[in-house]
Scaffold this motif. Structure first.
Motif, PDB file in Angstrom:
ATOM      1  N   VAL A 267       0.855  -1.147   0.058  1.00 52.52           N
ATOM      2  CA  VAL A 267      -0.033  -0.072  -0.131  1.00 52.52           C
ATOM      3  C   VAL A 267       0.868   1.289  -0.443  1.00 52.52           C
ATOM      4  O   VAL A 267       0.660   2.801  -0.728  1.00 52.52           O
ATOM      5  CB  VAL A 267      -1.114  -0.332   1.090  1.00 52.52           C
ATOM      6  N   VAL A 268       2.012   1.167   1.098  1.00 48.37           N
ATOM      7  CA  VAL A 268       2.657   2.421   1.099  1.00 48.37           C
ATOM      8  C   VAL A 268       3.570   2.057  -0.516  1.00 48.37           C
ATOM      9  O   VAL A 268       4.060   3.578  -0.919  1.00 48.37           O
ATOM     10  CB  VAL A 268       3.885   1.936   1.671  1.00 48.37           C
ATOM     11  N   ALA A 269       3.894   1.764  -1.062  1.00 49.43           N
ATOM     12  CA  ALA A 269       4.561   1.671  -2.173  1.00 49.43           C
ATOM     13  C   ALA A 269       3.597   1.275  -3.428  1.00 49.43           C
ATOM     14  O   ALA A 269       3.755   2.944  -3.906  1.00 49.43           O
ATOM     15  CB  ALA A 269       4.745  -0.164  -2.624  1.00 49.43           C
ATOM     16  N   TRP A 270       2.627   1.790  -3.448  1.00 47.51           N
ATOM     17  CA  TRP A 270       1.396   1.993  -4.095  1.00 47.51           C
ATOM     18  C   TRP A 270       1.295   4.000  -3.530  1.00 47.51           C
ATOM     19  O   TRP A 270       1.197   4.013  -4.930  1.00 47.51           O
ATOM     20  CB  TRP A 270      -0.016   2.104  -4.396  1.00 47.51           C
ATOM     21  N   LEU A 271       1.256   4.109  -3.335  1.00 56.79           N
ATOM     22  CA  LEU A 271       0.452   5.763  -2.599  1.00 56.79           C
ATOM     23  C   LEU A 271       1.995   6.322  -3.291  1.00 56.79           C
ATOM     24  O   LEU A 271       2.041   7.174  -3.587  1.00 56.79           O
ATOM     25  CB  LEU A 271       0.132   6.041  -1.164  1.00 56.79           C
ATOM     26  N   ALA A 272       2.868   5.755  -3.180  1.00 54.38           N
ATOM     27  CA  ALA A 272       4.912   6.598  -3.691  1.00 54.38           C
ATOM     28  C   ALA A 272       4.303   6.651  -5.372  1.00 54.38           C
ATOM     29  O   ALA A 272       4.842   7.647  -5.516  1.00 54.38           O
ATOM     30  CB  ALA A 272       5.954   5.988  -2.913  1.00 54.38           C
ATOM     31  N   ILE A 303       1.226  14.922  -1.540  1.00 56.38           N
ATOM     32  CA  ILE A 303       2.629  15.436  -0.865  1.00 56.38           C
ATOM     33  C   ILE A 303       2.673  15.332   0.743  1.00 56.38           C
ATOM     34  O   ILE A 303       3.526  15.732   0.803  1.00 56.38           O
ATOM     35  CB  ILE A 303       2.661  17.398  -1.407  1.00 56.38           C
ATOM     36  N   ILE A 304       1.637  17.245   0.762  1.00 55.83           N
ATOM     37  CA  ILE A 304       1.662  16.660   2.007  1.00 55.83           C
ATOM     38  C   ILE A 304       1.096  15.691   3.246  1.00 55.83           C
ATOM     39  O   ILE A 304       1.344  15.545   3.907  1.00 55.83           O
ATOM     40  CB  ILE A 304      -0.095  17.321   2.452  1.00 55.83           C
ATOM     41  N   GLY A 305       0.409  14.728   2.544  1.00 58.06           N
ATOM     42  CA  GLY A 305       0.314  13.399   3.327  1.00 58.06           C
ATOM     43  C   GLY A 305       1.724  12.397   3.906  1.00 58.06           C
ATOM     44  O   GLY A 305       2.556  12.838   4.796  1.00 58.06           O
ATOM     45  N   TRP A 306       2.226  12.546   2.657  1.00 58.10           N
ATOM     46  CA  TRP A 306       4.222  12.296   2.529  1.00 58.10           C
ATOM     47  C   TRP A 306       4.523  13.542   3.691  1.00 58.10           C
ATOM     48  O   TRP A 306       5.091  12.245   4.195  1.00 58.10           O
ATOM     49  CB  TRP A 306       4.459  12.467   0.983  1.00 58.10           C
ATOM     50  N   LEU A 307       4.667  14.429   3.462  1.00 64.16           N
ATOM     51  CA  LEU A 307       5.509  14.806   3.832  1.00 64.16           C
ATOM     52  C   LEU A 307       5.402  14.820   5.767  1.00 64.16           C
ATOM     53  O   LEU A 307       6.545  14.974   6.163  1.00 64.16           O
ATOM     54  CB  LEU A 307       5.277  16.717   3.664  1.00 64.16           C
ATOM     55  N   VAL A 308       3.447  14.943   5.797  1.00 58.48           N
ATOM     56  CA  VAL A 308       3.577  14.693   7.650  1.00 58.48           C
ATOM     57  C   VAL A 308       3.982  13.298   7.783  1.00 58.48           C
ATOM     58  O   VAL A 308       4.771  13.356   9.157  1.00 58.48           O
ATOM     59  CB  VAL A 308       2.121  14.621   7.797  1.00 58.48           C
ATOM     60  N   GLY A 309       3.706  11.626   7.405  1.00 57.32           N
ATOM     61  CA  GLY A 309       4.088  10.853   6.513  1.00 57.32           C
ATOM     62  C   GLY A 309       5.454  10.752   7.432  1.00 57.32           C
ATOM     63  O   GLY A 309       5.986   9.952   8.570  1.00 57.32           O
ATOM     64  N   LEU A 310       6.742  11.667   6.458  1.00 58.50           N
ATOM     65  CA  LEU A 310       7.718  11.255   7.175  1.00 58.50           C
ATOM     66  C   LEU A 310       8.440  11.922   7.776  1.00 58.50           C
ATOM     67  O   LEU A 310       9.791  11.741   8.475  1.00 58.50           O
ATOM     68  CB  LEU A 310       8.253  11.172   5.646  1.00 58.50           C
ATOM     69  N   THR A 311       8.269  13.260   8.006  1.00 59.04           N
ATOM     70  CA  THR A 311       9.087  13.969   8.520  1.00 59.04           C
ATOM     71  C   THR A 311       8.299  14.654  10.469  1.00 59.04           C
ATOM     72  O   THR A 311       8.622  14.688  11.593  1.00 59.04           O
ATOM     73  CB  THR A 311       9.094  15.495   8.325  1.00 59.04           C
ATOM     74  N   ALA A 316       4.657   6.517  12.793  1.00 59.06           N
ATOM     75  CA  ALA A 316       3.193   6.364  12.277  1.00 59.06           C
ATOM     76  C   ALA A 316       2.976   5.044  11.574  1.00 59.06           C
ATOM     77  O   ALA A 316       1.360   4.945  11.441  1.00 59.06           O
ATOM     78  CB  ALA A 316       3.270   8.299  10.935  1.00 59.06           C
ATOM     79  N   PHE A 317       3.942   4.853  10.264  1.00 59.35           N
ATOM     80  CA  PHE A 317       3.695   3.852  10.173  1.00 59.35           C
ATOM     81  C   PHE A 317       4.598   3.209  10.320  1.00 59.35           C
ATOM     82  O   PHE A 317       5.517   2.862  10.530  1.00 59.35           O
ATOM     83  CB  PHE A 317       3.872   4.412   8.173  1.00 59.35           C
ATOM     84  N   ASN A 318       3.785   1.852  10.070  1.00 61.00           N
ATOM     85  CA  ASN A 318       4.686   0.423   9.894  1.00 61.00           C
ATOM     86  C   ASN A 318       5.010   0.061   8.884  1.00 61.00           C
ATOM     87  O   ASN A 318       5.018  -0.659   8.514  1.00 61.00           O
ATOM     88  CB  ASN A 318       4.066  -0.428  11.103  1.00 61.00           C
TER      89      ASN A 318
ATOM     90  N   ALA B  25       7.864  18.579 -10.298  1.00 61.45           N
ATOM     91  CA  ALA B  25       7.882  18.599  -9.316  1.00 61.45           C
ATOM     92  C   ALA B  25       7.168  17.564  -8.808  1.00 61.45           C
ATOM     93  O   ALA B  25       7.760  16.627  -7.645  1.00 61.45           O
ATOM     94  CB  ALA B  25       7.501  20.138  -9.081  1.00 61.45           C
ATOM     95  N   VAL B  26       6.268  17.230  -9.097  1.00 56.60           N
ATOM     96  CA  VAL B  26       5.322  16.641  -7.996  1.00 56.60           C
ATOM     97  C   VAL B  26       6.043  15.341  -9.012  1.00 56.60           C
ATOM     98  O   VAL B  26       6.053  14.255  -7.690  1.00 56.60           O
ATOM     99  CB  VAL B  26       3.692  16.845  -8.561  1.00 56.60           C
ATOM    100  N   ALA B  27       6.060  14.682  -9.621  1.00 58.22           N
ATOM    101  CA  ALA B  27       6.413  13.363 -10.370  1.00 58.22           C
ATOM    102  C   ALA B  27       7.919  13.447  -9.413  1.00 58.22           C
ATOM    103  O   ALA B  27       8.524  12.283  -9.156  1.00 58.22           O
ATOM    104  CB  ALA B  27       6.748  13.546 -12.003  1.00 58.22           C
ATOM    105  N   GLY B  28       8.668  14.099  -9.015  1.00 62.22           N
ATOM    106  CA  GLY B  28       9.702  14.104  -8.964  1.00 62.22           C
ATOM    107  C   GLY B  28       9.792  13.830  -6.776  1.00 62.22           C
ATOM    108  O   GLY B  28      10.427  12.889  -6.443  1.00 62.22           O
ATOM    109  N   PHE B  29       8.770  14.870  -6.526  1.00 66.11           N
ATOM    110  CA  PHE B  29       8.709  13.827  -5.256  1.00 66.11           C
ATOM    111  C   PHE B  29       8.448  12.680  -5.247  1.00 66.11           C
ATOM    112  O   PHE B  29       9.089  12.039  -4.320  1.00 66.11           O
ATOM    113  CB  PHE B  29       7.473  15.493  -5.321  1.00 66.11           C
TER     114      PHE B  29
END
Lengths: 450, 71
Positions: A267-272, A303-311, A316-318, B25-29
């Motif tokens: 799921v995480v991979a797909w979200l990326a 983007i916001i979701g990932w930034l929040v999740g990563l930083t 937050a995620f296992n 930019a989005v794709a790069g992110f």
């Protein structure tokens, strides 16, 4: 500057609803005029509104910044422009967006739940419940603004002795004109007028109603302005292409996971991968001269979701099977299978299959250690054992403060350095060894050759 | 008048390029997130420096374009 026609542009009901609040950002604000606008809406002058804002900033522990960023992005200015809406329409206010991003980052980092692994919850009364205090203050402030703003909408006769003077409310709504009604009262009046007069867009003064409809000085109807050209959105073809790519990606990721070639959770991979797909769709929309429309919203959500999740949200995620993390010289590395966690402070260790062995007696998925650099040894070879031997006063971070050495003696964590990556991998392969700075305040971690 | 009856105008070249840059930019992110999940460690400071430099270049380019158009 907007025109009547722009005011009638099609927009999402969400933004129409926000405009209906009648809350606009002020023109004299230092940072977007949010405090000025909200204060004006509820009957506060600039100076007391700013003082209250600063007090709230301290009371909410910085979380106020997040609320401010949201208000800055969503509230219209006096000409009716909403920052986030303009961004979606492809006419971004870059400076404001940067500041909003900074405010949002500061605010989210200050959220009560973004605790650090080193925070000792035992110092606070009621344990972790203290986080409810700034949250309650922030919620109370928002509710108070809503109540006061709603109160200001009522006709003067329905308000109490503390009501906002009508001339003041009129002055506050005047600059918005007929384009974007500044108050819900005016909006409702305008709607009523539109339904009765088949689309007149004349401004209705605050508090106007039936009396205005009977006014003798009615201007003759003006011919409708010519239709403004519109820029089409991505369209069904691009949306379907995006959806198709997302489905193909899901299939490919599932296949990789089935074959055991996936490092991260599917799921995480797909979200990326989905972020890349949305980016490609935006490029396609741009190349064909279209608006990004919903794709822009999707992109920011990701983007916001990932930034929040990563930083922001630690652990937050296992990442099942995503590799455990180890901190070396302040840099967190992925070093093996098992359960890895985001380490906000880059100082915690979760290594190997602690769910089964290390964390015996502790809840599954418990972050392992609070750490200060204290132990140093050299790793050599492809595999090693990390032995954790805390003394009696080591502190663990669980759902509640947990102190003690219970069931931690002689626990080993096996790290599979075969799958080491990054600098650790390079150092191992070069045979140079790695200085490992892992440790807890009162514990020792020894890294040995297997 | 419904929006479907309004004449359609596609965006001019400059706005298209801006939108495409946004897509890049989005794709790069997203690519960065994938790399991170694969274990690649980013130098966050260097990344911040690069992002600021790119942003500065973008704004500078916008200023140059605005000047040229103003003539």
């Amino acid at each position: 500057m907007t025109t009547n026609d722009e005011g009638q542009r099609h927009e999402a009901a969400f933004f129409t609803s926000i405009r209906g609040w009648g809350m606009t950002r002020g023109e004299h604000g230092v940072f977007g005029g949010v405090v000025e606008g909200v204060g004006e809406r509820i009957g506060l002058d600039r100076v007391p509104a700013r003082i209250i804002a600063v007090v709230l900033l301290f009371l909410t522990g910085g979380f106020f910044f997040a609320l401010y960023a949201a208000a800055w992005a969503l509230l219209p200015d006096r000409s009716g422009r909403i920052i986030i809406q303009d961004f979606g329409r492809g006419t971004p206010n870059v400076g404001a967006l940067i500041m909003i991003a900074i405010f949002a980052t500061i605010g989210l980092n200050a959220t009560p739940w973004s605790w650090s692994p080193n925070r000792d919850w035992g110092h606070f009364p009621f344990g972790g419940l203290w986080v409810l205090i700034p949250l309650s203050i922030a919620t109370g402030a928002v509710v108070l603004v809503i109540v006061l703003a709603t109160r200001a909408n009522k006709p003067p006769s329905a308000r109490g002795p503390m009501a906002i003077p009508p001339q003041r409310a009129s002055a506050a709504s005047a600059p918005t004109g007929a384009t974007y009604a500044a108050t819900p009262g005016a909006t409702k009046a305008a709607r009523a007028d539109a339904s009765s007069t088949q689309g007149s867009s004349t401004a209705i003064p605050l508090g106007g109603g039936a009396g205005d409809a009977a006014a003798p000085n009615q201007t003759p109807p003006t011919p409708p302005p010519p239709p403004r050209p519109r820029t089409p959105g991505p369209g069904s073809a691009i949306y379907l292409l995006t959806l198709s790519a997302a489905v193909f990606a899901a299939a490919a990721i599932w296949l990789l996971d089935r074959e055991g070639r996936l490092e991260a959770s599917p799921v995480v991979a797909w979200l990326a991968v989905a972020v890349v797909i949305v980016g490609a769709a935006i490029i396609l929309a741009g190349a064909t001269g279209r608006r990004v429309g919903f794709l822009g919203f999707l992109a920011w959500t990701f983007i916001i979701g990932w930034l929040v999740g990563l930083t922001v949200i630690p652990r937050a995620f296992n990442f099942a099977d995503g590799g455990a993390r180890i901190t070396i010289d302040g840099v967190t590395h992925t070093i093996g299978n098992g359960h890895g966690w985001f380490d906000q402070e880059a100082d915690a260790v979760s290594c190997g299959s602690y769910d089964a062995s290390v964390a015996a007696g502790m809840p599954a998925g418990t972050p392992v250690l609070t750490a200060n650099p204290s132990v140093f040894t050299t790793i050599a070879g492809d595999a090693a054992i990390v032995q954790i031997a805390p003394d009696a006063s080591v502190t663990f971070h669980a759902d509640e403060p947990f102190t003690g050495s219970i069931s931690w003696e002689a626990q080993n964590v096996t790290c599979d350095f075969d799958r080491a990556t990054g600098d650790l991998y390079s150092a191992l392969r070069a045979g140079e060894g790695v200085i490992v700075n892992i440790g807890a305040e009162h514990s020792a971690i020894v890294v040995k050759e297997n | 008048m419904s929006s479907r009856n309004r004449p359609v105008v596609y965006r001019p070249l400059a706005q298209r390029v801006t939108t495409m840059l946004w897509g890049v930019a989005v794709a790069g992110f997203g690519a960065g997130v994938i790399a991170h999940l694969q274990g690649y460690e980013f130098d966050v400071e260097l990344l911040g420096i690069v992002v600021l430099a790119v942003l500065g270049a973008w704004i500078l380019a916008s200023a140059v374009v605005a000047i040229i158009r103003g003539r």
